[in-house]
Design a protein around this motif. Structure first.
Motif, PDB file in Angstrom:
ATOM      1  N   GLY A   1       0.837  -1.179   0.000  1.00  0.00           N
ATOM      2  CA  GLY A   1       0.000   0.000   0.000  1.00  0.00           C
ATOM      3  C   GLY A   1       0.879   1.239   0.000  1.00  0.00           C
ATOM      4  O   GLY A   1       1.957   1.247  -0.592  1.00  0.00           O
ATOM      5  N   THR A   2       0.445   2.282   0.687  1.00  0.00           N
ATOM      6  CA  THR A   2       1.158   3.557   0.699  1.00  0.00           C
ATOM      7  C   THR A   2       2.069   3.661   1.917  1.00  0.00           C
ATOM      8  O   THR A   2       1.612   3.509   3.051  1.00  0.00           O
ATOM      9  N   PHE A   3       3.354   3.899   1.672  1.00  0.00           N
ATOM     10  CA  PHE A   3       4.298   4.174   2.767  1.00  0.00           C
ATOM     11  C   PHE A   3       5.573   4.758   2.167  1.00  0.00           C
ATOM     12  O   PHE A   3       5.800   4.704   0.954  1.00  0.00           O
ATOM     13  N   ASN A   4       6.406   5.346   3.022  1.00  0.00           N
ATOM     14  CA  ASN A   4       7.650   5.946   2.547  1.00  0.00           C
ATOM     15  C   ASN A   4       8.750   4.890   2.558  1.00  0.00           C
ATOM     16  O   ASN A   4       9.293   4.537   3.601  1.00  0.00           O
ATOM     17  N   VAL A   5       9.065   4.366   1.381  1.00  0.00           N
ATOM     18  CA  VAL A   5      10.027   3.267   1.278  1.00  0.00           C
ATOM     19  C   VAL A   5      11.450   3.739   1.561  1.00  0.00           C
ATOM     20  O   VAL A   5      12.267   2.974   2.094  1.00  0.00           O
ATOM     21  N   GLU A   6      11.753   4.979   1.263  1.00  0.00           N
ATOM     22  CA  GLU A   6      13.086   5.492   1.554  1.00  0.00           C
ATOM     23  C   GLU A   6      13.352   5.500   3.052  1.00  0.00           C
ATOM     24  O   GLU A   6      14.406   5.028   3.521  1.00  0.00           O
ATOM     25  N   GLU A   7      12.406   6.014   3.803  1.00  0.00           N
ATOM     26  CA  GLU A   7      12.576   6.078   5.260  1.00  0.00           C
ATOM     27  C   GLU A   7      12.634   4.687   5.872  1.00  0.00           C
ATOM     28  O   GLU A   7      13.475   4.408   6.741  1.00  0.00           O
ATOM     29  N   LYS A   8      11.756   3.796   5.415  1.00  0.00           N
ATOM     30  CA  LYS A   8      11.685   2.467   6.010  1.00  0.00           C
ATOM     31  C   LYS A   8      12.931   1.651   5.713  1.00  0.00           C
ATOM     32  O   LYS A   8      13.507   1.018   6.620  1.00  0.00           O
ATOM     33  N   LEU A   9      13.383   1.642   4.437  1.00  0.00           N
ATOM     34  CA  LEU A   9      14.557   0.854   4.087  1.00  0.00           C
ATOM     35  C   LEU A   9      15.810   1.421   4.748  1.00  0.00           C
ATOM     36  O   LEU A   9      16.677   0.665   5.208  1.00  0.00           O
ATOM     37  N   SER A  10      15.912   2.733   4.827  1.00  0.00           N
ATOM     38  CA  SER A  10      17.056   3.346   5.497  1.00  0.00           C
ATOM     39  C   SER A  10      17.113   2.938   6.963  1.00  0.00           C
ATOM     40  O   SER A  10      18.179   2.580   7.481  1.00  0.00           O
ATOM     41  N   ALA A  11      15.955   2.964   7.631  1.00  0.00           N
ATOM     42  CA  ALA A  11      15.904   2.577   9.045  1.00  0.00           C
ATOM     43  C   ALA A  11      16.290   1.114   9.240  1.00  0.00           C
ATOM     44  O   ALA A  11      16.878   0.742  10.269  1.00  0.00           O
ATOM     45  N   MET A  12      15.977   0.283   8.255  1.00  0.00           N
ATOM     46  CA  MET A  12      16.285  -1.142   8.350  1.00  0.00           C
ATOM     47  C   MET A  12      17.746  -1.437   8.006  1.00  0.00           C
ATOM     48  O   MET A  12      18.265  -2.504   8.358  1.00  0.00           O
ATOM     49  N   PHE A  13      18.427  -0.494   7.333  1.00  0.00           N
ATOM     50  CA  PHE A  13      19.787  -0.766   6.870  1.00  0.00           C
ATOM     51  C   PHE A  13      20.743   0.344   7.317  1.00  0.00           C
ATOM     52  O   PHE A  13      21.203   1.157   6.525  1.00  0.00           O
ATOM     53  N   HIS A  14      20.968   0.439   8.606  1.00  0.00           N
ATOM     54  CA  HIS A  14      22.018   1.272   9.207  1.00  0.00           C
ATOM     55  C   HIS A  14      21.868   2.753   8.912  1.00  0.00           C
ATOM     56  O   HIS A  14      22.853   3.498   8.936  1.00  0.00           O
ATOM     57  N   ASP A  15      20.645   3.207   8.618  1.00  0.00           N
ATOM     58  CA  ASP A  15      20.380   4.613   8.320  1.00  0.00           C
ATOM     59  C   ASP A  15      21.148   5.135   7.102  1.00  0.00           C
ATOM     60  O   ASP A  15      21.425   6.331   6.982  1.00  0.00           O
ATOM     61  N   ILE A  16      21.480   4.210   6.196  1.00  0.00           N
ATOM     62  CA  ILE A  16      22.134   4.592   4.941  1.00  0.00           C
ATOM     63  C   ILE A  16      21.151   5.368   4.067  1.00  0.00           C
ATOM     64  O   ILE A  16      19.944   5.131   4.083  1.00  0.00           O
ATOM     65  N   LYS A  17      21.664   6.280   3.259  1.00  0.00           N
ATOM     66  CA  LYS A  17      20.823   7.044   2.325  1.00  0.00           C
ATOM     67  C   LYS A  17      20.136   6.099   1.353  1.00  0.00           C
ATOM     68  O   LYS A  17      20.768   5.205   0.771  1.00  0.00           O
ATOM     69  N   VAL A  18      18.832   6.304   1.147  1.00  0.00           N
ATOM     70  CA  VAL A  18      18.050   5.508   0.201  1.00  0.00           C
ATOM     71  C   VAL A  18      17.284   6.460  -0.716  1.00  0.00           C
ATOM     72  O   VAL A  18      16.690   7.435  -0.249  1.00  0.00           O
ATOM     73  N   LYS A  19      17.304   6.185  -2.019  1.00  0.00           N
ATOM     74  CA  LYS A  19      16.509   6.932  -2.976  1.00  0.00           C
ATOM     75  C   LYS A  19      15.661   5.951  -3.780  1.00  0.00           C
ATOM     76  O   LYS A  19      16.155   4.914  -4.228  1.00  0.00           O
ATOM     77  N   ALA A  20      14.384   6.280  -3.947  1.00  0.00           N
ATOM     78  CA  ALA A  20      13.446   5.383  -4.629  1.00  0.00           C
ATOM     79  C   ALA A  20      12.809   6.073  -5.821  1.00  0.00           C
ATOM     80  O   ALA A  20      12.652   7.299  -5.850  1.00  0.00           O
ATOM     81  N   GLY A  21      12.406   5.260  -6.813  1.00  0.00           N
ATOM     82  CA  GLY A  21      11.720   5.791  -7.977  1.00  0.00           C
ATOM     83  C   GLY A  21      10.893   4.714  -8.654  1.00  0.00           C
ATOM     84  O   GLY A  21      11.066   3.514  -8.390  1.00  0.00           O
ATOM     85  N   ASN A  22       9.990   5.125  -9.504  1.00  0.00           N
ATOM     86  CA  ASN A  22       9.220   4.189 -10.326  1.00  0.00           C
ATOM     87  C   ASN A  22      10.149   3.435 -11.264  1.00  0.00           C
ATOM     88  O   ASN A  22      11.099   3.996 -11.808  1.00  0.00           O
ATOM     89  N   ASP A  23       9.884   2.127 -11.462  1.00  0.00           N
ATOM     90  CA  ASP A  23      10.822   1.295 -12.223  1.00  0.00           C
ATOM     91  C   ASP A  23      11.036   1.771 -13.657  1.00  0.00           C
ATOM     92  O   ASP A  23      12.172   1.766 -14.161  1.00  0.00           O
TER      93      ASP A  23
END
Length: 315
Positions: free
Chosen positions: A91-113
């Protein structure tokens, strides 16, 4: 800029992962299964596990990692919010924030495929010599991505670049997958070419080798026969090129790209396809846009990984 980054291309069946230098050199690539059980709740965890294992194997510390780019099959807002990924169960959520929090607070950038694939071609593929391109992907459907000044144009809510659903035919009676009628996707995709071929055979008595394939005919069959000089197949390719070339002329007066990059499975028809498109494009486009180049994509299925890495490096 740190030395390394990851580019992750998430599909409904597999997740393609690329390990890059931040100059765009691909060091390694591999795939993992997309686990869509329980609304895809394990997908990000599986990605984290794969990335962690790679860093350990290569002996690379987090202080050398610039970030993670990720391409997703759904609309993504500029802030990293995924509106919906039906194929993943999200559904709707901020994937950049979630993946970053799960992986050592590394920078994450997301986009449509599709947009990310266009960015990949712009960075290291068929569009690398241009800063304004439109990529058109001709596969089961028709996808697209718009790059202006080397940046993805997403639009108000992520809908920019949905080229396959440009309305092209008022007379169409069949429904497109989007629920409307007469979309470009119904004529320029692999399934669209097959639709045109079957209609041609049903409506014309002229001899054509397409009839030898019957209901099993594919887009590749049509293009192969056209290259051999089969008049019926040539007519179908010209019809497909007519729709696509006119769609490109409409796009051109909106974003005025330097080049169109054509990818996807249908693009394996090569220069024959490009020539069929260019004839109609040159005839129908606004004169100021007529010199836009038309090239084949170069990165194939790796474009999404490259583009995802580019999100980290360029944004």
């Amino acid at each position: 800029m740190k030395k390394y980054c990851f580019g992750v291309d998430v599909g409904g069946t597999t997740i393609k992962i690329g390990f890059f230098k931040t100059d765009g050199t691909l060091l390694d690539k591999w795939e993992i299964k997309t686990n869509t059980e329980n609304f895809g709740e394990g997908i990000l965890g599986d990605i984290c596990e794969a990335l962690e294992s790679k860093l350990v194997k290569e002996g690379i510390g987090l202080d050398e990692l610039e970030g993670i780019g990720i391409g997703l099959p759904g609309p993504v807002l500029d802030d990293g919010t995924v509106l919906q990924c039906v194929n993943l169960g999200w559904g709707t959520f901020n994937v950049e924030e979630k993946l970053s929090a799960m992986f050592h607070d590394i920078k994450v950038k997301a986009g449509n495929d599709a947009n990310v694939a266009a960015l990949g071609e712009n960075w290291k593929g068929g569009g690398k010599n241009y800063h304004d391109i439109v990529m058109i992907t001709l596969g089961t459907g028709v996808g697209g991505g718009v790059i202006i000044n080397n940046k993805i144009l997403t639009g108000y809510n992520g809908g920019a670049g949905e080229i396959g659903h440009m309305h092209m035919n008022d007379e169409e009676t069949e429904l497109c997958g989007c629920g409307r009628k007469g979309c470009l996707e119904q004529y320029a995709s692999a399934t669209g070419v097959v639709r045109l071929a079957k209609r041609y055979m049903a409506q014309n008595n002229e001899p054509t080798k397409m009839k030898d394939f019957g209901e099993d005919i594919t887009a590749k069959d049509v293009f192969d026969l056209a290259k051999e000089g089969d008049a019926g197949a040539e007519a179908v390719v010209n019809q497909m090129g007519n729709y696509l070339g006119k769609a490109m002329s409409h796009i051109a007066v909106t974003v005025n790209p330097q080049a169109f990059i054509i990818g996807g499975g249908v693009s394996k028809a090569g220069q024959y396809l490009i020539d069929a498109i260019k004839v109609i494009y040159r005839e129908t486009c606004f004169s100021a846009c007529g010199d836009a180049a038309v090239h084949l994509a170069e990165l194939g299925n790796d474009a999404g990984m490259y583009g995802a890495a580019a999100l980290v490096v360029k944004y």
